[in-house]
Design an enzyme around this catalytic site. Structure first.
Site, PDB file in Angstrom:
ATOM      1  N   ILE A 147      -0.746   7.940  -0.614  1.00 51.68           N
ATOM      2  CA  ILE A 147      -1.833   8.061  -1.591  1.00 51.68           C
ATOM      3  C   ILE A 147      -3.095   7.392  -1.031  1.00 51.68           C
ATOM      4  CG2 ILE A 147      -2.533   7.787  -4.003  1.00 51.68           C
ATOM      5  CD1 ILE A 147       0.404   7.402  -4.747  1.00 51.68           C
ATOM      6  N   PRO A 148      -3.712   8.014  -0.011  1.00 49.71           N
ATOM      7  CA  PRO A 148      -4.959   7.449   0.501  1.00 49.71           C
ATOM      8  C   PRO A 148      -6.034   7.497  -0.590  1.00 49.71           C
ATOM      9  CG  PRO A 148      -4.563   9.628   1.449  1.00 49.71           C
ATOM     10  CD  PRO A 148      -3.348   9.264   0.653  1.00 49.71           C
ATOM     11  N   HIS A 149      -6.887   6.495  -0.620  1.00 48.35           N
ATOM     12  CA  HIS A 149      -7.924   6.478  -1.648  1.00 48.35           C
ATOM     13  C   HIS A 149      -9.148   5.709  -1.165  1.00 48.35           C
ATOM     14  CE1 HIS A 149      -5.065   3.188  -2.377  1.00 48.35           C
ATOM     15  NE2 HIS A 149      -6.113   2.475  -2.754  1.00 48.35           N
ATOM     16  N   GLY A 150     -10.279   6.063  -1.761  1.00 48.62           N
ATOM     17  CA  GLY A 150     -11.512   5.382  -1.388  1.00 48.62           C
ATOM     18  C   GLY A 150     -12.585   5.529  -2.442  1.00 48.62           C
ATOM     19  N   ILE A 181      -7.283  10.201  -3.369  1.00 48.39           N
ATOM     20  CA  ILE A 181      -8.098   9.896  -4.544  1.00 48.39           C
ATOM     21  C   ILE A 181      -9.492   9.489  -4.072  1.00 48.39           C
ATOM     22  CG2 ILE A 181      -8.356   8.436  -6.584  1.00 48.39           C
ATOM     23  CD1 ILE A 181      -5.300   8.034  -6.526  1.00 48.39           C
TER      24      ILE A 181
END
Length: 147
Positions: free
Chosen positions: A65-68, A103
């Site tokens: 779940i990469p997110h930034g 995300i």
């Protein structure tokens, strides 16, 4: 904000071709750029990769779940991706990742994305959910998993 509020069929890749962590992140960002949600692909890529240096977002069980949070993002969004082959995403359990949720949230937004992240994590703990996502053959099927 609920998961289904930010899932969009235009932001799904049902057959990720990338073989590395960086390539997967770049592939997941492309629909955001195409839809005008991310203004600068390279800048947002750097944001995601910087977050990955703090700790991997490969949470295990085949999920990443990469997110930034970035001023390059115009509205909160989630890109769903699925890899049939699996990708070494440096997951906590050392296993390949097959299911991806990238995300993206605007810089000035509150921490709504943390609520979505928490909802996703809870839902993905269930093997039944992961199996349904892996078996989904259409974008609509992916959305139905979260109804």
């Amino acid at each position: 904000m609920e998961i289904k509020d930010v899932l969009d069929t235009k932001l799904m890749i049902l057959d990720i071709k990338s073989q590395s962590k960086k390539e997967v992140v770049k592939e997941l960002i492309k629909p955001l750029v195409k839809e005008g949600i991310v203004k600068n692909q390279d800048s947002f890529f750097e944001t995601i990769m910087h977050r990955e240096t703090l700790s991997t977002t490969g949470i295990g069980m085949g999920i990443a779940i990469p997110h930034g949070k970035s001023d390059m993002v115009t509205r909160p969004s989630i890109v769903f991706g699925k890899s049939k082959e699996g990708v070494d995403y440096e997951a906590l359990d050392g296993e390949p990742s097959y299911i991806f949720f990238l995300i993206a949230v605007p810089e000035g937004s509150d921490n709504e994305h943390l609520k979505v992240l928490s909802q996703l994590s809870r839902k993905l703990m269930h093997e039944e959910t992961r199996t349904k996502l892996m078996q989904a053959t259409s974008e609509e099927e992916v959305i139905r998993v979260f109804d």
